[in-house]
Design an enzyme around this catalytic site. Structure first.
Site, PDB file in Angstrom:
ATOM      1  N   LYS A   1     -12.599   4.323   1.057  1.00 22.27           N
ATOM      2  CA  LYS A   1     -12.977   4.672   2.428  1.00 22.27           C
ATOM      3  C   LYS A   1     -11.877   5.491   3.092  1.00 22.27           C
ATOM      4  O   LYS A   1     -12.149   6.405   3.850  1.00 22.27           O
ATOM      5  CB  LYS A   1     -13.219   3.376   3.214  1.00 22.27           C
ATOM      6  CG  LYS A   1     -13.672   3.596   4.637  1.00 22.27           C
ATOM      7  CD  LYS A   1     -15.063   4.160   4.678  1.00 22.27           C
ATOM      8  CE  LYS A   1     -15.496   4.569   6.061  1.00 22.27           C
ATOM      9  NZ  LYS A   1     -16.579   5.564   5.982  1.00 22.27           N
TER      10      LYS A   1
ATOM     11  N   HIS B   1     -27.149  34.276  -6.193  1.00 22.69           N
ATOM     12  CA  HIS B   1     -25.923  34.672  -6.883  1.00 22.69           C
ATOM     13  C   HIS B   1     -25.501  33.627  -7.914  1.00 22.69           C
ATOM     14  O   HIS B   1     -24.331  33.559  -8.270  1.00 22.69           O
ATOM     15  CB  HIS B   1     -24.801  34.913  -5.876  1.00 22.69           C
ATOM     16  CG  HIS B   1     -25.117  36.019  -4.914  1.00 22.69           C
ATOM     17  ND1 HIS B   1     -25.224  37.332  -5.301  1.00 22.69           N
ATOM     18  CD2 HIS B   1     -25.399  35.999  -3.583  1.00 22.69           C
ATOM     19  CE1 HIS B   1     -25.533  38.084  -4.248  1.00 22.69           C
ATOM     20  NE2 HIS B   1     -25.659  37.293  -3.194  1.00 22.69           N
TER      21      HIS B   1
ATOM     22  N   ASN C   1       0.870  -1.187   0.000  1.00 23.03           N
ATOM     23  CA  ASN C   1       0.000   0.000   0.000  1.00 23.03           C
ATOM     24  C   ASN C   1       0.896   1.222   0.000  1.00 23.03           C
ATOM     25  O   ASN C   1       1.942   1.215   0.653  1.00 23.03           O
ATOM     26  CB  ASN C   1      -0.851   0.056   1.269  1.00 23.03           C
ATOM     27  CG  ASN C   1      -1.936  -1.000   1.282  1.00 23.03           C
ATOM     28  OD1 ASN C   1      -2.118  -1.725   0.311  1.00 23.03           O
ATOM     29  ND2 ASN C   1      -2.646  -1.088   2.385  1.00 23.03           N
TER      30      ASN C   1
END
Ligand code: G6P
Length: 610
Positions: free
Chosen positions: A605, A506, A102
């Site tokens: 996640k 706006h 990882n």
């Protein structure tokens, strides 16, 4: 994002453990998956697929592998497209070393070129294959020594697990900037990027810190630094139980987590409110209470849903605590040249405690002298451990990618913190008691909203085919509008924008017609009259309104096409209630559109890359 699991036992086949572990980290988001095991003949067996774990299970059923040592991975593509070739485990050129990884190697090009100059050829586009060959280049019969030598030259973030066919009973893990936890089982040792991957097998874990590694064999494990100095780590007990990682009868984790909020909000305030004194005590801030009281400025840093909590926290702390607050996106803060004055406090909010931008921003704030307080959900996570003080939100494991219960728990902790600051400044004991009473009533009020689930489902189902939504709110409910819109786009892929209601004129007002539903959060607070006018502006242009209102409000009811009532509370606590119907609306629209609610496309996640 990517998930890692590794396991070593004496004789048991660990392939089912690897697959089950990968399923437990599916929620983090991924696009390919794979496992490697050292088979009994001493060969490395590898199975990888592009796509979901079910496909990997089918492949392993068709072409089984088995063995007592192995690693597995779910990959969220960074270097190279999602494909079987780029999936992990990656092997070295000899096919003996298998690595899961990882993170991102920053000097990947330089490392790859130097290996190519030595004759290495690469099959994949990944930095992980470079690492596997780098270990191989340094391998001389001892895997941990090869890992240490290889990583001496690696820059970047990594959490790895590696095995080698020449040392079949050994599993090596290491980390720098990407989490890795060691699990101690009855007859096996594990490494994983996430406790969820191993909690079925053990609750005894060791959290590795940066630049540390573990070597596990069937007989035990040892921890050292990457420079080979022995270190003794504490064994910690995971407090979750297996129920927390099951759906318990709910069709999706997200719905289960929405329904858990009555309890999780209670858990976030448990033991922290003192009714008699009308105050809050947050144990993790004990050493910082004075610094917080005296702070001239607080900077709150976060990403995504946690950033929306930060915005609400800003209003709460300024209102109750009377301290000036600024809110920053972590990704912006880390690369700006922010001014930090002596005595400034930075609060970082993170569900996972691993978001890379938040971690980097926090490190930058610390470098510039700020005291950093963490509001974190995952116990033992990097941000929790690196902060100078902090408060856990105690929401339990959140699996649905779209954050729900973690958000309301963050708001609860922020409300307690604002009360604590307020009591040390302008808030009287009487007012403090009133706030405590209102906070204690929140869990019951959440249950009341959840009891209206069926009617919210009906609204969600009816509106699910619209392609654009506008969410409007004012004051405390402006960030809730942002969060409601974010929930909808995350899981249903419907375009939605959140706006402070007064800003509508706006720009967004130009978009309003009968095809653009407008969700208006309009509780009876200080902005009530103003938001009624905003609703009239919408109606005048043919817009359809779904309104979140206070119980018993008949004015809004006359104007809105659909109404969801929420119980009355103090203004700063309203977001904890008003967000819940928005979570349910997003959920039911996504279900109606057949979307993959718990694992929406392209999202992760826990975002552990830039
Ligand atoms: C990802 C998740 C979001 C979350 C954000 C920040 O984008 O999908 O749900 O809000 O990261 O994560 P953190 O763990 O730091 O709160």
């Amino acid at each position: 994002m990517c998930g890692i699991i590794g396991c070593v036992t004496r004789s048991r086949d660990i392939v089912p453990v690897l697959i089950e572990g990968l399923k437990r980290v599916e929620y983090r988001g991924y696009d390919s998956a794979g496992i490697a095991a050292i088979e009994r003949g001493g060969e490395l067996g590898i199975r990888k697929v592009e796509g979901k774990i079910d496909k990997l299970v089918a492949l392993v059923d068709e072409h089984p592998i088995e063995g007592p040592t192995g690693v597995g991975h779910t990959r969220w593509a960074t270097h190279g497209v999602p494909s079987e070739l780029n999936a992990h485990p990656q092997t070295d050129a000899t096919g003996k070393i298998a690595l899961v990884h990882n993170g991102i190697v920053e000097n990947y090009n330089a490392l790859r070129r130097s290996l190519e100059a030595k004759g290495y050829a690469f099959r994949s586009e990944t930095d992980t294959e470079v690492l596997a060959n780098l270990i191989s280049e340094n391998y001389d019969g001892n895997l941990e020594a090869a890992v240490q030598a290889a990583f001496a030259g690696v820059q970047g973030a990594y959490g790895i697990a590696v095995i080698c066919a020449d040392e079949p009973g050994k599993l090596v893990g290491a980390r720098n900037g990407s989490p890795l936890v060691v699990g101690i089982g009855a007859d096996a040792y594990y490494v994983a990027s996430d406790v969820a991957a191993l909690v079925r097998h053990t609750r005894d874990v060791v959290y590795l810190d940066d630049l540390e590694m573990v070597v596990a064999t069937p007989d035990g494990f040892s921890t050292t630094t990457l420079e080979n100095e022995d270190i003794t780590k504490d064994i910690e007990k995971v407090t979750w139980n297996i129920d927390m990682i099951e759906k318990n009868g709910f069709p999706h984790f997200m719905l289960k987590e929405i329904f858990e909020q009555e309890r999780t909000v209670q858990d976030a305030m448990r033991g922290r409110l003192i009714a008699a004194a009308g105050d809050a005590i947050l144990g993790g801030l004990r050493d910082h209470r004075r610094a917080l009281q005296n702070a001239e400025r607080i900077i709150i840093i976060a990403c995504g849903t946690s950033w929306h909590s930060a915005l609400i926290g800003e209003y709460m702390i300024e209102d109750l605590g009377r301290i000036s607050v600024e809110v920053e996106y972590a990704s912006e803060f880390r690369y700006r040249n922010p001014v930090i004055n002596p005595g400034d406090i930075a609060i970082v909010i993170s569900q996972s405690g691993e978001t890379l931008d938040t971690l980097a921003a926090m490190t930058e704030a610390q470098r510039r002298g700020a005291t950093v307080i963490g509001i974190v959900n995952v116990v033992g996570s990097t941000i929790a451990r690196q902060s100078d003080g902090g408060v856990y939100t105690h929401a339990g494991l959140e699996i649905g990618v779209a954050s729900t219960k973690a958000f309301t728990s963050q708001l609860t902790v922020l409300a307690a913190m604002a009360l604590m600051l307020g009591r040390s400044r302008d808030i009287s004991v009487t007012e403090g008691r009133q706030i405590v009473r209102a906070m204690e009533a929140i869990p019951g009020q959440i249950a009341e909203i959840l009891s209206r689930h069926e009617s919210i489902k009906d609204i969600g189902t009816r509106y699910a085919r619209h392609t654009n939504f506008l969410y409007l709110g004012r004051g405390y409910n402006f960030p809730v509008a942002l969060e409601g819109a974010l929930k909808l786009k995350e899981i249903s892929y419907i375009h939605a924008e959140g706006y402070p209601a007064a800003e509508m004129k706006h720009g967004p007002i130009a978009l309003i017609d009968e095809r653009m539903p407008v969700v208006v959060i309009a509780p009876q607070d200080a902005f009530y009259e103003k938001i009624l006018s905003n609703m009239q502006e919408v109606k005048a242009r043919g817009g359809r309104i779904i309104a979140i209102t206070s119980e018993g409000d008949d004015q809004v009811e006359k104007m809105a096409d659909d109404v969801i009532e929420i119980p009355r509370t103090l203004p700063h606590l309203t977001p904890i209630l008003s967000v819940i119907p928005l979570q349910l609306l997003a959920y039911h629209m996504a279900v109606e559109r057949d979307c993959h609610v718990d694992q929406p496309r392209n999202l992760a996640k826990s975002v552990t890359v830039e």
